[in-house]
Enzyme design. Structure first.
Site, mmCIF file in Angstrom:
data_model
loop_
_atom_site.group_PDB
_atom_site.id
_atom_site.type_symbol
_atom_site.label_atom_id
_atom_site.label_comp_id
_atom_site.label_asym_id
_atom_site.label_seq_id
_atom_site.Cartn_x
_atom_site.Cartn_y
_atom_site.Cartn_z
ATOM 1 N N HIS A 2 1.153 -1.290 -0.132
ATOM 2 C CA HIS A 2 0.018 -0.473 0.224
ATOM 3 C C HIS A 2 0.775 2.012 -0.090
ATOM 4 O O HIS A 2 2.154 0.939 -0.281
ATOM 5 C CB HIS A 2 -0.614 -0.021 1.698
ATOM 6 C CG HIS A 2 -0.280 -0.177 2.261
ATOM 7 N ND1 HIS A 2 0.576 -1.079 3.255
ATOM 8 C CD2 HIS A 2 -0.228 1.346 3.569
ATOM 9 C CE1 HIS A 2 0.927 -0.739 4.317
ATOM 10 N NE2 HIS A 2 0.519 0.731 4.589
ATOM 11 N N HIS A 47 1.617 3.912 1.828
ATOM 12 C CA HIS A 47 2.528 4.782 3.251
ATOM 13 C C HIS A 47 3.265 4.345 2.969
ATOM 14 O O HIS A 47 4.035 3.876 3.137
ATOM 15 C CB HIS A 47 1.929 4.071 4.235
ATOM 16 C CG HIS A 47 0.740 3.886 5.218
ATOM 17 N ND1 HIS A 47 -0.291 3.261 6.172
ATOM 18 C CD2 HIS A 47 -0.412 5.095 4.315
ATOM 19 C CE1 HIS A 47 -1.669 4.281 5.988
ATOM 20 N NE2 HIS A 47 -1.824 5.055 5.246
ATOM 21 N N ASP A 58 6.107 4.222 5.272
ATOM 22 C CA ASP A 58 7.418 3.358 5.949
ATOM 23 C C ASP A 58 6.595 1.623 5.023
ATOM 24 O O ASP A 58 7.578 1.036 5.076
ATOM 25 C CB ASP A 58 6.441 3.229 6.937
ATOM 26 C CG ASP A 58 5.706 2.507 7.309
ATOM 27 O OD1 ASP A 58 4.177 3.051 6.535
ATOM 28 O OD2 ASP A 58 5.315 1.911 8.358
ATOM 29 N N HIS A 59 6.541 2.173 4.041
ATOM 30 C CA HIS A 59 6.506 1.083 2.854
ATOM 31 C C HIS A 59 7.114 1.499 1.481
ATOM 32 O O HIS A 59 7.363 0.055 1.144
ATOM 33 C CB HIS A 59 4.466 -0.043 2.710
ATOM 34 C CG HIS A 59 4.342 -0.159 3.896
ATOM 35 N ND1 HIS A 59 3.905 -1.649 4.245
ATOM 36 C CD2 HIS A 59 3.829 0.398 5.193
ATOM 37 C CE1 HIS A 59 4.184 -1.595 5.775
ATOM 38 N NE2 HIS A 59 3.881 -0.075 5.481
ATOM 39 N N HIS A 86 -7.232 -1.108 5.677
ATOM 40 C CA HIS A 86 -6.499 -0.391 5.927
ATOM 41 C C HIS A 86 -5.767 1.061 5.340
ATOM 42 O O HIS A 86 -5.812 2.240 5.944
ATOM 43 C CB HIS A 86 -4.762 -1.138 6.189
ATOM 44 C CG HIS A 86 -3.817 -0.265 6.730
ATOM 45 N ND1 HIS A 86 -3.100 0.558 8.328
ATOM 46 C CD2 HIS A 86 -2.290 0.141 6.179
ATOM 47 C CE1 HIS A 86 -2.309 1.110 8.121
ATOM 48 N NE2 HIS A 86 -1.632 0.785 6.953
ATOM 49 N N ASP A 145 -0.014 -4.470 6.205
ATOM 50 C CA ASP A 145 -0.831 -3.786 6.856
ATOM 51 C C ASP A 145 -2.320 -4.419 7.619
ATOM 52 O O ASP A 145 -3.079 -3.102 8.263
ATOM 53 C CB ASP A 145 -0.415 -2.305 7.208
ATOM 54 C CG ASP A 145 1.149 -2.258 7.334
ATOM 55 O OD1 ASP A 145 1.442 -3.194 7.367
ATOM 56 O OD2 ASP A 145 1.101 -1.057 8.071
ATOM 57 N N HIS A 191 4.798 -5.309 9.619
ATOM 58 C CA HIS A 191 4.928 -5.346 11.075
ATOM 59 C C HIS A 191 5.130 -6.466 11.816
ATOM 60 O O HIS A 191 4.772 -7.151 12.289
ATOM 61 C CB HIS A 191 4.759 -3.956 11.223
ATOM 62 C CG HIS A 191 4.339 -2.738 10.544
ATOM 63 N ND1 HIS A 191 4.837 -1.656 10.582
ATOM 64 C CD2 HIS A 191 3.528 -2.811 9.870
ATOM 65 C CE1 HIS A 191 4.856 -0.418 10.139
ATOM 66 N NE2 HIS A 191 3.581 -0.940 9.068
HETATM 67 ZN ZN LIG Z 1 0.586 1.273 6.766
#
Ligand SMILES: [Zn+2]
Length: 263
Positions: free
Chosen positions: A56, A58, A60-61, A115, A135, A175
């Site tokens: 996705h 975000h 941090d990905h 998410h 996530d 995560h």
């Molecule tokens: Zn995320």
């Protein structure tokens, strides 16, 4: 299919993944935030990263995309509706699309909103299937819906897609949240012995050699799959006295998601 789980050791506790074909050495990187660790792992194993999948949009990905593309020329794949948020995407994924890695690996895209609304999970077509769940599904938990998500959609994804996968599917989440999530499970279901045993066993776990669960395990330890547990429902009624006598699974899921936000 070879799966390398890469522990980033960052504050967000991200896992990155390499999925490689053992015949050709081609590899696909999933959410390669720590591009250096991904490159190191590929080099050590003699693999060539040719594709990136972002589960996705975000940061941090996706934050490692640019650097990894510069070093490898890999193509970026993500949900078909994520192209505005993920620069340089060369393939948009929809439900049922198959991604080939080398000669031997096939990964199927699942369209898994909740998410965020542009989230994919990847399911391997292998004798022992693996789910890269981003996530959406965590060990003993579910993704939050704070940044572009929707709890009702997340429930649909859980009930109509994830819950129907084979029990033997290995779960590879985005995560490492297992300790906190198991504590939430025990907060909601104090008599869940399996969750307590697992928490005890994993107390000193080194995330670079993390426990890998299966859907069968998740059904026992993940509150978001335990929507008919009498304890879960009884405890939920303490927080929500208006809960109906036999609440439907959707209601239980949404209330649990709400409680998890403030827990
Ligand atoms: Zn995320």
């Amino acid at each position: 299919m070879i799966v390398k789980q890469i522990w980033t050791a960052n504050a967000y506790r991200n896992f990155n993944y390499l999925v490689a074909c053992d015949q050709t050495g081609e590899a696909l990187a999933i959410d390669p935030l720590d591009h250096e660790k991904c490159l190191d792992a590929a080099r050590e194993n003699g693999w060539n990263i040719t594709q990136i999948v972002n589960t996705h949009e975000h940061r941090d990905h996706t934050g490692g995309n640019d650097a990894l593309v510069r070093s490898t020329g890999a193509r970026i794949l993500a949900h078909k509706n994520a192209s505005d948020a993920i620069p340089g995407m060369s393939r948009g994924l929809g439900a049922g699309d198959v991604i080939k890695v080398g000669k031997t690996v096939e990964l199927e895209a699942l369209d898994t909103p909740g998410h965020t609304m542009s989230h994919v999970c990847l399911l391997s077509h292998t004798d022992h299937p693996a789910l890269f769940s981003g996530d959406t599904l965590f060990n003993a938990g579910a993704g939050n819906c704070h940044n572009g998500g929707h709890p009702a959609e997340l429930y649909k994804t859980f009930s109509e897609q994830l819950a129907r996968l084979p029990a033997s599917v290995s779960i590879f989440p985005g995560h490492d949240y297992i300790h906190n999530n198991l504590r939430f499970t025990l907060n909601r279901e104090p008599d869940n012995r399996r969750a307590q045993e697992l928490l005890d066993t994993l107390q000193d776990q080194d995330p670079s050699r993390a426990f890998v669960s299966t859907l069968e395990v998740e059904r026992e330890i993940n509150t978001f799959f335990r929507l008919r547990s009498p304890t879960v429902i009884a405890k939920l009624r303490e927080a929500f006295p208006d809960l109906p006598d036999a609440p439907d699974e959707r209601t239980v899921f949404l209330k649990l998601r709400e409680l998890r936000n403030s827990w």
